[in-house]
Scaffold this motif. Structure first.
Motif, PDB file in Angstrom:
ATOM      1  N   LEU A 291       0.827  -1.212   0.000  1.00 35.83           N
ATOM      2  CA  LEU A 291       0.000   0.000   0.000  1.00 35.83           C
ATOM      3  C   LEU A 291       0.858   1.257   0.000  1.00 35.83           C
ATOM      4  O   LEU A 291       0.506   2.259  -0.632  1.00 35.83           O
ATOM      5  CB  LEU A 291      -0.929  -0.004   1.210  1.00 35.83           C
ATOM      6  CG  LEU A 291      -2.105  -0.964   1.139  1.00 35.83           C
ATOM      7  CD1 LEU A 291      -2.864  -0.961   2.457  1.00 35.83           C
ATOM      8  CD2 LEU A 291      -3.021  -0.606  -0.005  1.00 35.83           C
ATOM      9  N   TYR A 292       1.978   1.210   0.687  1.00 39.04           N
ATOM     10  CA  TYR A 292       2.905   2.344   0.692  1.00 39.04           C
ATOM     11  C   TYR A 292       3.410   2.627  -0.721  1.00 39.04           C
ATOM     12  O   TYR A 292       3.487   3.768  -1.147  1.00 39.04           O
ATOM     13  CB  TYR A 292       4.072   2.046   1.627  1.00 39.04           C
ATOM     14  CG  TYR A 292       5.099   3.144   1.722  1.00 39.04           C
ATOM     15  CD1 TYR A 292       4.938   4.170   2.646  1.00 39.04           C
ATOM     16  CD2 TYR A 292       6.222   3.155   0.919  1.00 39.04           C
ATOM     17  CE1 TYR A 292       5.886   5.181   2.755  1.00 39.04           C
ATOM     18  CE2 TYR A 292       7.163   4.151   1.007  1.00 39.04           C
ATOM     19  CZ  TYR A 292       6.989   5.160   1.923  1.00 39.04           C
ATOM     20  OH  TYR A 292       7.913   6.164   2.025  1.00 39.04           O
ATOM     21  N   GLU A 293       3.766   1.580  -1.447  1.00 36.72           N
ATOM     22  CA  GLU A 293       4.264   1.740  -2.815  1.00 36.72           C
ATOM     23  C   GLU A 293       3.172   2.241  -3.753  1.00 36.72           C
ATOM     24  O   GLU A 293       3.418   3.097  -4.594  1.00 36.72           O
ATOM     25  CB  GLU A 293       4.817   0.414  -3.344  1.00 36.72           C
ATOM     26  CG  GLU A 293       6.179   0.075  -2.852  1.00 36.72           C
ATOM     27  CD  GLU A 293       7.247   1.002  -3.402  1.00 36.72           C
ATOM     28  OE1 GLU A 293       7.197   1.360  -4.590  1.00 36.72           O
ATOM     29  OE2 GLU A 293       8.132   1.366  -2.624  1.00 36.72           O
ATOM     30  N   ILE A 294       1.976   1.698  -3.626  1.00 38.58           N
ATOM     31  CA  ILE A 294       0.888   2.054  -4.542  1.00 38.58           C
ATOM     32  C   ILE A 294       0.426   3.492  -4.322  1.00 38.58           C
ATOM     33  O   ILE A 294       0.141   4.212  -5.282  1.00 38.58           O
ATOM     34  CB  ILE A 294      -0.290   1.069  -4.376  1.00 38.58           C
ATOM     35  CG1 ILE A 294       0.112  -0.302  -4.916  1.00 38.58           C
ATOM     36  CG2 ILE A 294      -1.528   1.566  -5.098  1.00 38.58           C
ATOM     37  CD1 ILE A 294      -0.897  -1.380  -4.634  1.00 38.58           C
ATOM     38  N   THR A 295       0.354   3.928  -3.070  1.00 37.74           N
ATOM     39  CA  THR A 295      -0.182   5.251  -2.754  1.00 37.74           C
ATOM     40  C   THR A 295       0.898   6.318  -2.611  1.00 37.74           C
ATOM     41  O   THR A 295       0.604   7.426  -2.164  1.00 37.74           O
ATOM     42  CB  THR A 295      -1.003   5.205  -1.452  1.00 37.74           C
ATOM     43  OG1 THR A 295      -0.156   4.797  -0.389  1.00 37.74           O
ATOM     44  CG2 THR A 295      -2.178   4.273  -1.576  1.00 37.74           C
ATOM     45  N   ASP A 296       2.108   6.038  -2.948  1.00 40.76           N
ATOM     46  CA  ASP A 296       3.234   6.979  -2.875  1.00 40.76           C
ATOM     47  C   ASP A 296       3.460   7.539  -1.477  1.00 40.76           C
ATOM     48  O   ASP A 296       3.698   8.719  -1.289  1.00 40.76           O
ATOM     49  CB  ASP A 296       3.038   8.131  -3.854  1.00 40.76           C
ATOM     50  CG  ASP A 296       3.157   7.672  -5.292  1.00 40.76           C
ATOM     51  OD1 ASP A 296       3.923   6.734  -5.548  1.00 40.76           O
ATOM     52  OD2 ASP A 296       2.468   8.252  -6.155  1.00 40.76           O
TER      53      ASP A 296
ATOM     54  N   TRP B 265       1.445   7.164   1.564  1.00 33.76           N
ATOM     55  CA  TRP B 265       0.380   7.496   2.514  1.00 33.76           C
ATOM     56  C   TRP B 265       0.426   6.616   3.749  1.00 33.76           C
ATOM     57  O   TRP B 265      -0.009   7.021   4.813  1.00 33.76           O
ATOM     58  CB  TRP B 265      -0.973   7.338   1.860  1.00 33.76           C
ATOM     59  CG  TRP B 265      -1.395   8.521   1.047  1.00 33.76           C
ATOM     60  CD1 TRP B 265      -0.584   9.415   0.419  1.00 33.76           C
ATOM     61  CD2 TRP B 265      -2.723   8.926   0.794  1.00 33.76           C
ATOM     62  NE1 TRP B 265      -1.331  10.330  -0.227  1.00 33.76           N
ATOM     63  CE2 TRP B 265      -2.655  10.056  -0.019  1.00 33.76           C
ATOM     64  CE3 TRP B 265      -3.956   8.428   1.152  1.00 33.76           C
ATOM     65  CZ2 TRP B 265      -3.777  10.712  -0.454  1.00 33.76           C
ATOM     66  CZ3 TRP B 265      -5.071   9.075   0.702  1.00 33.76           C
ATOM     67  CH2 TRP B 265      -4.976  10.214  -0.084  1.00 33.76           C
ATOM     68  N   PHE B 266       0.903   5.409   3.632  1.00 33.40           N
ATOM     69  CA  PHE B 266       0.896   4.457   4.735  1.00 33.40           C
ATOM     70  C   PHE B 266       2.287   4.339   5.353  1.00 33.40           C
ATOM     71  O   PHE B 266       2.856   3.266   5.451  1.00 33.40           O
ATOM     72  CB  PHE B 266       0.406   3.089   4.255  1.00 33.40           C
ATOM     73  CG  PHE B 266      -1.036   3.084   3.874  1.00 33.40           C
ATOM     74  CD1 PHE B 266      -2.000   2.823   4.823  1.00 33.40           C
ATOM     75  CD2 PHE B 266      -1.435   3.357   2.585  1.00 33.40           C
ATOM     76  CE1 PHE B 266      -3.333   2.821   4.490  1.00 33.40           C
ATOM     77  CE2 PHE B 266      -2.763   3.358   2.238  1.00 33.40           C
ATOM     78  CZ  PHE B 266      -3.723   3.096   3.189  1.00 33.40           C
TER      79      PHE B 266
END
Length: 70
Positions: A21-26, A28-29
Motif C-alpha cells: 500500500l505504501y508503494e501504490i499510494t506513494d 500514505w501508509f
C-alpha cells in the motif's frame, strides 16, 4: 506455540500489505511500512513486501497444522 506462530503470521502479512500500500499510494501508509526504512533494500521494496506477504501466508498455514498442547 500455535498462538505465537499466528502472531508472527499476522505481523508478516500486515507488513507485506502495508508495504505494498505504501508503494501504490506513494507514501500514505508510512506508519505501517518498515521495509522502506531499511537502506540496503532500496529499489527492492515491492519484492520484499510480496515475499513478506507470502511468508505470512505460509507461517499462518503452518500454525494451523501445529497441535495445541493440553
Amino acid at each position: 506455540m500455535k498462538n505465537f506462530l499466528g502472531f508472527v503470521a499476522f505481523i508478516l502479512f500486515a507488513q507485506g500489505i502495508g508495504g505494498i500500500l505504501y508503494e501504490i499510494t506513494d507514501g500514505w501508509f508510512r506508519w505501517s511500512a518498515v521495509v522502506h526504512r531499511i537502506p540496503f533494500l532500496d529499489g527492492y521494496e515491492i519484492y520484499v513486501c510480496v515475499l513478506l506477504l507470502a511468508l505470512g501466508l505460509a507461517v499462518g498455514a503452518a500454525s494451523d497444522s501445529v497441535k495445541r498442547k493440553e
